[in-house]
Design a protein around this motif. Structure first.
Motif, PDB file in Angstrom:
ATOM      1  N   VAL A  74      42.336  14.202  38.389  1.00  0.00           N
ATOM      2  CA  VAL A  74      41.073  13.472  38.434  1.00  0.00           C
ATOM      3  C   VAL A  74      39.963  14.299  37.799  1.00  0.00           C
ATOM      4  O   VAL A  74      40.014  15.529  37.782  1.00  0.00           O
ATOM      5  CB  VAL A  74      40.702  13.087  39.884  1.00  0.00           C
ATOM      6  N   MET A  75      38.963  13.603  37.250  1.00  0.00           N
ATOM      7  CA  MET A  75      37.797  14.238  36.632  1.00  0.00           C
ATOM      8  C   MET A  75      38.203  15.217  35.527  1.00  0.00           C
ATOM      9  O   MET A  75      37.599  16.277  35.356  1.00  0.00           O
ATOM     10  CB  MET A  75      36.952  14.963  37.687  1.00  0.00           C
ATOM     11  N   THR A  76      39.236  14.872  34.765  1.00  0.00           N
ATOM     12  CA  THR A  76      39.791  15.819  33.803  1.00  0.00           C
ATOM     13  C   THR A  76      38.808  16.164  32.685  1.00  0.00           C
ATOM     14  O   THR A  76      38.671  17.338  32.321  1.00  0.00           O
ATOM     15  CB  THR A  76      41.090  15.264  33.195  1.00  0.00           C
ATOM     16  N   ARG A  81      34.797  20.147  30.289  1.00  0.00           N
ATOM     17  CA  ARG A  81      33.445  20.495  29.841  1.00  0.00           C
ATOM     18  C   ARG A  81      32.861  21.622  30.686  1.00  0.00           C
ATOM     19  O   ARG A  81      32.201  22.531  30.160  1.00  0.00           O
ATOM     20  CB  ARG A  81      32.525  19.264  29.903  1.00  0.00           C
ATOM     21  N   ILE A  82      33.079  21.551  31.979  1.00  0.00           N
ATOM     22  CA  ILE A  82      32.558  22.583  32.886  1.00  0.00           C
ATOM     23  C   ILE A  82      33.163  23.938  32.554  1.00  0.00           C
ATOM     24  O   ILE A  82      32.462  24.947  32.456  1.00  0.00           O
ATOM     25  CB  ILE A  82      32.843  22.188  34.347  1.00  0.00           C
ATOM     26  N   ALA A  83      34.478  23.979  32.387  1.00  0.00           N
ATOM     27  CA  ALA A  83      35.153  25.248  32.089  1.00  0.00           C
ATOM     28  C   ALA A  83      34.674  25.825  30.763  1.00  0.00           C
ATOM     29  O   ALA A  83      34.425  27.037  30.647  1.00  0.00           O
ATOM     30  CB  ALA A  83      36.668  25.038  32.066  1.00  0.00           C
ATOM     31  N   LYS A  84      34.498  24.956  29.767  1.00  0.00           N
ATOM     32  CA  LYS A  84      34.050  25.431  28.455  1.00  0.00           C
ATOM     33  C   LYS A  84      32.636  26.011  28.544  1.00  0.00           C
ATOM     34  O   LYS A  84      32.336  27.061  27.961  1.00  0.00           O
ATOM     35  CB  LYS A  84      34.102  24.283  27.447  1.00  0.00           C
ATOM     36  N   ALA A 100      41.324  30.245  42.684  1.00  0.00           N
ATOM     37  CA  ALA A 100      42.343  29.209  42.503  1.00  0.00           C
ATOM     38  C   ALA A 100      41.678  27.843  42.408  1.00  0.00           C
ATOM     39  O   ALA A 100      40.632  27.610  43.002  1.00  0.00           O
ATOM     40  CB  ALA A 100      43.325  29.232  43.667  1.00  0.00           C
ATOM     41  N   GLY A 101      42.285  26.920  41.652  1.00  0.00           N
ATOM     42  CA  GLY A 101      41.750  25.566  41.563  1.00  0.00           C
ATOM     43  C   GLY A 101      42.045  24.909  40.235  1.00  0.00           C
ATOM     44  O   GLY A 101      42.386  25.576  39.255  1.00  0.00           O
ATOM     45  N   SER A 102      41.903  23.590  40.207  1.00  0.00           N
ATOM     46  CA  SER A 102      42.260  22.840  39.004  1.00  0.00           C
ATOM     47  C   SER A 102      41.295  23.101  37.854  1.00  0.00           C
ATOM     48  O   SER A 102      41.709  23.159  36.686  1.00  0.00           O
ATOM     49  CB  SER A 102      42.310  21.336  39.321  1.00  0.00           C
ATOM     50  N   THR A 103      40.008  23.268  38.133  1.00  0.00           N
ATOM     51  CA  THR A 103      39.064  23.588  37.059  1.00  0.00           C
ATOM     52  C   THR A 103      39.305  25.004  36.550  1.00  0.00           C
ATOM     53  O   THR A 103      39.125  25.297  35.357  1.00  0.00           O
ATOM     54  CB  THR A 103      37.612  23.440  37.552  1.00  0.00           C
ATOM     55  N   MET A 104      39.722  25.897  37.438  1.00  0.00           N
ATOM     56  CA  MET A 104      39.978  27.286  37.044  1.00  0.00           C
ATOM     57  C   MET A 104      41.154  27.402  36.081  1.00  0.00           C
ATOM     58  O   MET A 104      41.172  28.287  35.226  1.00  0.00           O
ATOM     59  CB  MET A 104      40.233  28.142  38.282  1.00  0.00           C
ATOM     60  N   SER A 105      42.131  26.524  36.227  1.00  0.00           N
ATOM     61  CA  SER A 105      43.254  26.564  35.278  1.00  0.00           C
ATOM     62  C   SER A 105      42.778  26.249  33.871  1.00  0.00           C
ATOM     63  O   SER A 105      43.277  26.805  32.887  1.00  0.00           O
ATOM     64  CB  SER A 105      44.348  25.576  35.706  1.00  0.00           C
ATOM     65  N   ARG A 106      41.777  25.410  33.758  1.00  0.00           N
ATOM     66  CA  ARG A 106      41.208  25.108  32.440  1.00  0.00           C
ATOM     67  C   ARG A 106      40.408  26.296  31.909  1.00  0.00           C
ATOM     68  O   ARG A 106      40.430  26.578  30.721  1.00  0.00           O
ATOM     69  CB  ARG A 106      40.335  23.862  32.534  1.00  0.00           C
ATOM     70  N   LEU A 107      39.701  26.987  32.797  1.00  0.00           N
ATOM     71  CA  LEU A 107      38.970  28.184  32.385  1.00  0.00           C
ATOM     72  C   LEU A 107      39.931  29.236  31.849  1.00  0.00           C
ATOM     73  O   LEU A 107      39.668  29.867  30.813  1.00  0.00           O
ATOM     74  CB  LEU A 107      38.180  28.735  33.573  1.00  0.00           C
ATOM     75  N   VAL A 108      41.050  29.430  32.518  1.00  0.00           N
ATOM     76  CA  VAL A 108      42.057  30.395  32.073  1.00  0.00           C
ATOM     77  C   VAL A 108      42.561  30.046  30.681  1.00  0.00           C
ATOM     78  O   VAL A 108      42.702  30.911  29.806  1.00  0.00           O
ATOM     79  CB  VAL A 108      43.219  30.454  33.083  1.00  0.00           C
ATOM     80  N   ASP A 227      24.845  32.513  41.993  1.00  0.00           N
ATOM     81  CA  ASP A 227      23.873  32.724  40.926  1.00  0.00           C
ATOM     82  C   ASP A 227      23.749  31.530  39.991  1.00  0.00           C
ATOM     83  O   ASP A 227      22.659  31.234  39.495  1.00  0.00           O
ATOM     84  CB  ASP A 227      24.259  33.965  40.114  1.00  0.00           C
ATOM     85  N   MET A 228      24.874  30.852  39.733  1.00  0.00           N
ATOM     86  CA  MET A 228      24.853  29.759  38.766  1.00  0.00           C
ATOM     87  C   MET A 228      25.900  28.723  39.145  1.00  0.00           C
ATOM     88  O   MET A 228      26.976  29.071  39.641  1.00  0.00           O
ATOM     89  CB  MET A 228      25.126  30.297  37.358  1.00  0.00           C
ATOM     90  N   VAL A 229      25.560  27.469  38.916  1.00  0.00           N
ATOM     91  CA  VAL A 229      26.485  26.365  39.161  1.00  0.00           C
ATOM     92  C   VAL A 229      26.660  25.580  37.868  1.00  0.00           C
ATOM     93  O   VAL A 229      25.679  25.127  37.266  1.00  0.00           O
ATOM     94  CB  VAL A 229      25.956  25.413  40.258  1.00  0.00           C
ATOM     95  N   PHE A 230      27.908  25.435  37.434  1.00  0.00           N
ATOM     96  CA  PHE A 230      28.234  24.569  36.303  1.00  0.00           C
ATOM     97  C   PHE A 230      28.846  23.291  36.858  1.00  0.00           C
ATOM     98  O   PHE A 230      29.855  23.336  37.573  1.00  0.00           O
ATOM     99  CB  PHE A 230      29.220  25.252  35.348  1.00  0.00           C
ATOM    100  N   THR A 231      28.243  22.159  36.541  1.00  0.00           N
ATOM    101  CA  THR A 231      28.749  20.871  36.977  1.00  0.00           C
ATOM    102  C   THR A 231      28.613  19.885  35.825  1.00  0.00           C
ATOM    103  O   THR A 231      28.303  20.284  34.694  1.00  0.00           O
ATOM    104  CB  THR A 231      28.009  20.395  38.245  1.00  0.00           C
ATOM    105  N   ASP A 232      28.852  18.605  36.091  1.00  0.00           N
ATOM    106  CA  ASP A 232      28.776  17.618  35.012  1.00  0.00           C
ATOM    107  C   ASP A 232      27.553  16.728  35.195  1.00  0.00           C
ATOM    108  O   ASP A 232      26.855  16.799  36.216  1.00  0.00           O
ATOM    109  CB  ASP A 232      30.063  16.788  34.954  1.00  0.00           C
TER     110      ASP A 232
END
Length: 253
Positions: A74-76, A81-84, A100-108, A227-232
């Motif tokens: 979900v929210m793929t 965009r958040i990870a980038k 750990a987390g689904s967004t973190m796998s994209r960051l990796v 310190d910072m929040v990245f969201t959509d």
């Protein structure tokens, strides 16, 4: 409206009100009740809603925690965009923690090959993905692996974190609010997240807008500790302003 957009609106409504019903949703979106039932089936299979007679309720209301594989579906686009965008917070070289987390796998997956980084993770899948990267030295925290999130927790991981100092901790959360801060369903996982933030010079949260609609059992940080929040851009601007007033810089992408 595309089906995926409608389904995300349904999920947002369910998390906001605690329940949605089929007839009301059909009238709201101008579609048939059969279409709404199909939407609810998709969301239930993704692990974010549970069907009940006449409608559905969000799984967090029932005390369920969606499995990592379900959350990854979900929210793929938002997570990509958040990870980038979060790559802007990477040090040129140095040490980071990736939660750990689904967004973190994209960051990796997006980590640039031109940075010499030491990366600490508490996720076997993330460690495996990083292990073959020539520019990355990866350390995995030991401990019990939670089957639902594939994250290592408890004393072994906590002891290791107590001896570390990193430039940035990239954090995930299940819930976030001005009143309750950052929360997660499992106290053992909350303890690890708390220790990650404590050993980092900067803490950066990566969370799509659906994470700002509820709170869970265990708090691991206040907003002032982030310190910072990245969201959509799905995050309401007024809510974003309230979050920023509590401490962190908010980046909507």
């Amino acid at each position: 409206m595309y089906a995926e957009e409608r389904q995300q609106e349904i999920l947002r409504a369910a998390r906001g009100a605690g329940r949605v019903d089929v007839v009301t949703l059909a009238e709201q979106f101008g579609v048939t009740t059969e279409t709404i039932r199909r939407d609810l089936t998709v969301l239930e299979r993704a692990g974010v809603l549970r069907r009940v007679h006449g409608g559905a309720i969000p799984v967090e209301r029932l005390g369920f925690e969606p499995a990592l594989a379900a959350r990854d579906e979900v929210m793929t686009e938002e997570k990509e965009r958040i990870a980038k965008a979060a790559l802007a917070e990477l040090p040129q070289d140095g040490a980071i923690i990736i939660d750990a987390g689904s967004t973190m796998s994209r960051l990796v997956q997006l980590l640039p090959p031109d940075r010499e980084l030491t990366v600490i993770v508490n996720s076997p899948p993330l460690a495996s993905a990083l292990a073959t990267r020539a520019n990355v030295t990866v350390f995995m925290l030991g401990g019990r692996v939670r089957g639902r999130t594939l994250a290592t927790v408890e004393d072994w991981a906590l002891q290791q974190l107590s001896q570390l100092h990193v430039d940035v901790a990239f954090m995930a959360t299940n819930g976030c609010s001005v009143a309750k801060g950052l929360t997660t369903p499992d106290p053992a996982e909350a303890a690890i997240k708390r220790a990650m933030i404590a050993c980092a010079q900067r803490a950066v949260l990566l969370a799509d807008h659906t994470k700002f609609t509820g709170s869970y059992l265990a708090r691991f940080a206040t907003l002032s500790e982030i310190d910072m929040v990245f969201t959509d851009t799905g995050l309401d601007p007024d809510l974003a302003a309230d979050l920023a007033a509590a401490g962190p810089e908010i980046v909507r992408v």
